[in-house]
Write a protein that holds these residues in place. Sequence first.
Motif: not given
Length: 328
Positions: A296-308
């Motif tokens: 979940g942490t890995v996916i969450g970091a990806d989410d942050t990058f895509i949003e940014n």
Amino acid sequence: MKDCLVHAKTFARIAPRLKGLEDKLNMIVMDDNGVFSKASTGETVTEPKPEIVFGTADAFWGPHVRTFMMAVVGGGRLDWFQSAAAGIENPALVMIGKAANKYTTNHTQSEAMSEWALWQALDYFRHGPKHRSQQAAGVWDRLDSREIRGSKWLIVGFGSIGSSTGRRVMALGGQVTGVKRSQGLVEGADRIVHPDAMMDELPNADVVLVCVPHTPETEGMADAAFFAAMKSDALFMNLGRGALVNEPDLMAALDTGRPGHAALDVASEEPLPQDNPLWTHPKITLTPHDSPQTHGTVIGADDTFIENLQRYFNGEPLKHLIDKSEFA
């Protein structure tokens, strides 16, 4: 078009989410052999000069982290670096922060870290070590346990980790006092107190969780006086940095029975040397700084990058932007 550097494993996860940005991004990937190539064609890139970089564990824990670092800081064109981590004090990250025009962090790992805190608290309250030793010995002996419900938590440092933990504790019926400089109620706490009041709060807490950043002011904050103020049956936990705790003081305090136990995900020296007494102390539970290491942490970091990334191209403020002065 911007040159964007990511690790090949990271790219494999996020590639489907980059559709529609083909005319804005030239994706460059580095594989586990340290070879750079264009993601679109497979053509080798001998001297990458990225303008955008997404730095993840795939790169920083891989076999060619030095190669990745040289590309990040040596290209001379780095406009924005998105880190998958929350902290910025690592010397490598400081170097990147100085090279980048914009540096953003990620805080989604707080969800996994808060589950670590609940796991440790439940294991302590429900006598996990004793139950496991009884099972190994074939002993059927019932034990009286404690509950999260009604327990009093003091969370020192009420950022994303503190708030995530507090929400979970309150959902289970626990009482949460957060310690932070800015006052006013926040999600996940029954009350907020100023750091000046921390020592007065320690004697009331069944669980004390430390998750403040490491600064000159917080270094060694958990010392002999800190532990002497705690209850004899309280649990001390550190999810911040090892330097927050005076480890000899902690072990001496545990030996005298105050607090009752300590759970540490961080240490003053990492990896922890095999001869360090933290490994074998009977009242310490130790994990190797892996509390945030979940899928979940890995996916969450990806989410942050895509949003940014969307914000970056839309000219909107980036989330979790760090002031350049932090890297001075």
